[in-house]
Design an enzyme around this catalytic site. Structure first.
Site, mmCIF file in Angstrom:
data_model
loop_
_atom_site.group_PDB
_atom_site.id
_atom_site.type_symbol
_atom_site.label_atom_id
_atom_site.label_comp_id
_atom_site.label_asym_id
_atom_site.label_seq_id
_atom_site.Cartn_x
_atom_site.Cartn_y
_atom_site.Cartn_z
ATOM 1 N N SER A 121 0.833 -1.207 0.000
ATOM 2 C CA SER A 121 0.000 0.000 0.000
ATOM 3 C C SER A 121 0.853 1.237 0.000
ATOM 4 O O SER A 121 0.360 2.317 -0.287
ATOM 5 C CB SER A 121 -0.848 0.095 1.258
ATOM 6 O OG SER A 121 -1.156 -1.122 1.793
ATOM 7 N N HIS A 142 -2.209 -3.051 -6.565
ATOM 8 C CA HIS A 142 -2.736 -2.669 -5.255
ATOM 9 C C HIS A 142 -4.253 -2.781 -5.231
ATOM 10 O O HIS A 142 -4.942 -2.008 -5.888
ATOM 11 C CB HIS A 142 -2.274 -1.242 -4.923
ATOM 12 C CG HIS A 142 -2.681 -0.802 -3.570
ATOM 13 N ND1 HIS A 142 -3.123 0.462 -3.289
ATOM 14 C CD2 HIS A 142 -2.723 -1.485 -2.385
ATOM 15 C CE1 HIS A 142 -3.410 0.544 -2.003
ATOM 16 N NE2 HIS A 142 -3.177 -0.619 -1.440
ATOM 17 N N GLU A 154 -4.832 -0.388 -8.372
ATOM 18 C CA GLU A 154 -3.807 0.553 -8.821
ATOM 19 C C GLU A 154 -2.648 -0.270 -9.381
ATOM 20 O O GLU A 154 -2.073 -1.103 -8.667
ATOM 21 C CB GLU A 154 -3.343 1.429 -7.655
ATOM 22 C CG GLU A 154 -4.405 2.441 -7.237
ATOM 23 C CD GLU A 154 -4.046 3.225 -5.975
ATOM 24 O OE1 GLU A 154 -4.349 4.426 -5.932
ATOM 25 O OE2 GLU A 154 -3.473 2.633 -5.041
ATOM 26 N N ASN A 192 -4.605 5.984 -1.408
ATOM 27 C CA ASN A 192 -4.148 6.119 -0.024
ATOM 28 C C ASN A 192 -3.583 7.505 0.245
ATOM 29 O O ASN A 192 -3.720 8.044 1.349
ATOM 30 C CB ASN A 192 -3.095 5.065 0.308
ATOM 31 C CG ASN A 192 -3.724 3.699 0.546
ATOM 32 O OD1 ASN A 192 -4.942 3.588 0.640
ATOM 33 N ND2 ASN A 192 -2.902 2.669 0.613
#
Ligand code: CAA
Length: 565
Positions: A121, A142, A154, A192
């Site tokens: 992450s 991701h 991602e 994130n």
């Protein structure tokens, strides 16, 4: 032409790894799922069985299809079983030493053209790639929690990832039914990087006792339309993972807003890691459940309304001003009337006193609760203070100034409360009730009781710029503008990431265009002016667009039409 991958592997069968294995198996791929020992493998299998079992019990999956999905996953404790895999995703805990060890082992075991993907992450994919002898075949893939539900993947390419590998993984993401967004290697990637500043800020709000965890969560669900409140979401993600992600983001950005809040650190130290540990910000019925049990911190329902003054009639003073404020207040009037409360609605031009107001001014003077909209001018409260009857509560619905300023101007500071109506457009979803420094708790309780009577959910918010919703939402929007400004991703990709990765009702640029760029800039300036935190300074791109008249949907152009520049 992208390769069609059919034989894949997953290493690490925690929440994410097990979810990823399920996603692969659902798409018909043959999966080898590996963890360190039998207990971990059993837990991983349990995750998949529970998740698919739930889909069966909801009638979304045929039992035979569930069996086929589970049978496509071979659970094992031996990494050597990955010798045939064409792509392996590692989803072991977020530690660089662990991930590097897994990737080097895979490098030894798998054929030279096997793609090695990491579900990290926040760690650098580039740094992980060079721990193998095939950095060109290493890529980030991701997924978002819960992986079977959230649509975003991602795809993170490093400077060394081969273009054909990117193409293969993009094609795979599409085959999995996911929204693939391809980006470069930067801490937090898109989602994130935009999510965790907001989550950390929400924790700080609770830690500083500006608001309760329940109020913060309810305000963001109802006022911003998010699927979960930030603290419930942190419990879902895991506080250890969140701590790790924030730490990495902070080391890369040196932005203080990313430095993990001490409360997150303490919860991690205490082993209160969220849902998976049965307790984090909330306490859960069991380790795997989303059901929250009441615990010592849960406030008693209705406690906020104790000591409320009686309200027999309501006055509304609408000063000609921002349309959204007036629309919101107007939406409240029928609700008050149907709750049996007569409403005296008075209109005012800015800068006028009671002699210049039009409508039932006497009704306003005799009301028990007077709501003021469309102005931030404390002079209006000075005028009202001299007009309304003793014991009446004055509520400021605009949020441009602290409540305490209106209170001080009114000459009856104990009676002045903030009532910020939050919600997209003119929709009323939640009221933020604000007691200023001088407000009598009974006056605030009166406003809570009024909200209950008109069936408007209410939270207690601090007398700080942006209350809860705007204070958490606008810095996130600003971060999105900064990300666009840095040319890390397009506005479309950023919007898609937040919608499909975090279940947001719309992406940040669609929301900015809807709210109005000038409105957003005004709120951001206010937030920045309050604490002078550099991370809250409005993005120059937003300032420029406002100067150029690109104000969003109502001006016919905003981010949507200005993307090319
Ligand atoms: N596993 C599998 N399926 C699940 C699930 C799980 N853990 N949780 C929910 N679901 C499924 C349910 O089966 C249900 O599907 P059906 O409609 O087909 O029956 C659907 O999801 C909706 O579930 P619920 O009705 O139980 O609950 P909900 O409507 O409240 O949705 C939620 C739950 C999908 C989690 C929703 O609250 C949500 O979207 N939350 C936001 C989650 C989020 O932001 N995730 C990203 C976190 S960041 C991250 O993961 C990246 C990182 O690196 C940390």
């Amino acid at each position: 032409m992208a390769r069609e991958l059919s034989e894949v592997g997953v290493v690490g069968l925690g929440t994410m790894g097990a979810g990823i294995a399920e996603v692969f198996a659902r798409a018909g791929l043959s999966v080898t799922a590996v963890d360190v020992d039998d207990a971990a493998v059993q837990r991983g299998r349990g995750h998949v069985e529970k998740s698919t079992g739930r889909a069966v019990s909801r009638g979304r999956l045929d039992p035979a299809d569930r069996d086929a999905i589970v049978s496509r996953i071979r659970f094992t404790t031996s990494m050597d079983d990955l010798a045939q895999a064409e792509l392996v995703v590692e989803a072991v805990p977020e530690r660089v030493d662990l991930k590097a060890a897994v990737l080097s082992a895979l490098d030894r075991i798998c054929p030279p053209d096997t793609i090695l993907a990491t579900n990290t992450s926040s760690l650098s994919v580039t740094e992980l790639s060079v721990t193998t002898g095939r950095p060109g075949k290493v890529i980030g893939m991701h997924f978002f929690n819960p992986a079977p539900v959230m649509k975003l993947v991602e795809v993170v390419r490093t400077v060394g990832t081969e273009p054909a590998v990117v193409e293969d993984v993009e094609a795979l993401a599409a085959r999995l039914g996911k929204v693939g967004v391809t980006i470069g290697d930067r801490a937090g990637f898109i989602a994130n990087a935009l999510l965790f500043g907001y989550l950390n800020h929400a924790v700080a709000m609770v830690e500083d006792r500006y608001a309760s965890r329940e109020d913060v969560d309810a305000a963001m669900r109802l006022g911003a339309g998010l699927p979960m409140g930030p603290l419930a979401l942190l419990d879902l993600i895991g506080l250890d993972t969140a701590h790790q992600i924030l730490g990495t983001m902070y080391r890369q950005s040196r932005n203080r807003l990313h430095a993990p809040s001490p409360l997150i650190e303490q919860l991690v130290t205490a082993g209160l890691l969220g849902r998976k540990a049965g307790r984090g910000f909330y306490t859960y019925a069991d380790r795997h459940s989303a059901e929250v049990v009441a615990d010592a911190q849960t406030p008693v329902a209705g406690a906020a309304a104790a000591g409320a003054r009686p309200v027999r009639s309501v006055g509304v003073l609408a000063v000609a001003g921002p349309k959204a404020d007036a629309d919101r207040l107007d939406a409240l009037v029928p609700a008050a009337a149907s709750a049996g409360l007569p409403v005296a609605r008075v209109l005012a031009e800015p800068g006028t006193g009671p002699e210049g107001w039009t409508g039932p001014v006497a009704g306003l003077a005799n009301a028990d609760l007077v709501l003021v909209a469309g102005t931030d001018d404390p002079a209006v409260f000075a005028a009202l203070g001299g007009l309304v009857q003793d014991g009446a509560v004055l509520a400021a619905t605009s949020s441009g100034r602290p409540v305490v300023e209106h209170a001080a101007a009114s000459g009856r500071p104990a009676d002045v409360v903030g009532l910020h109506l939050a919600g997209p457009g003119s929709a009323l979803r939640v009221a933020e009730v604000v007691a200023g420094l001088l407000t009598d708790p009974g006056a605030a309780a009166t406003v809570h009781a009024f909200c209950a009577r008109v069936e408007l959910p209410a939270v207690t918010a601090p007398d700080r710029a942006g209350r809860i919703v705007d204070a958490l939402l606008f810095p996130y929007l600003n971060d999105a503008v900064r990300m666009l400004e840095a040319r890390y991703a397009t506005a479309d990709d950023i919007d898609a990431a937040m919608v499909s990765g975090c279940g947001y009702p719309m992406g940040p640029f669609e929301l900015l265009d809807l709210v109005g760029l000038d409105v957003a800039l005004a709120v951001e300036r206010q937030l920045y002016a309050e604490v002078r935190e550099p991370g809250l300074a409005p993005a120059p791109l937003l300032e420029h667009l406002v100067t150029a008249g690109h104000l969003g949907r109502r001006a016919g152009r905003g981010f949507r039409d200005s993307r090319a520049r």
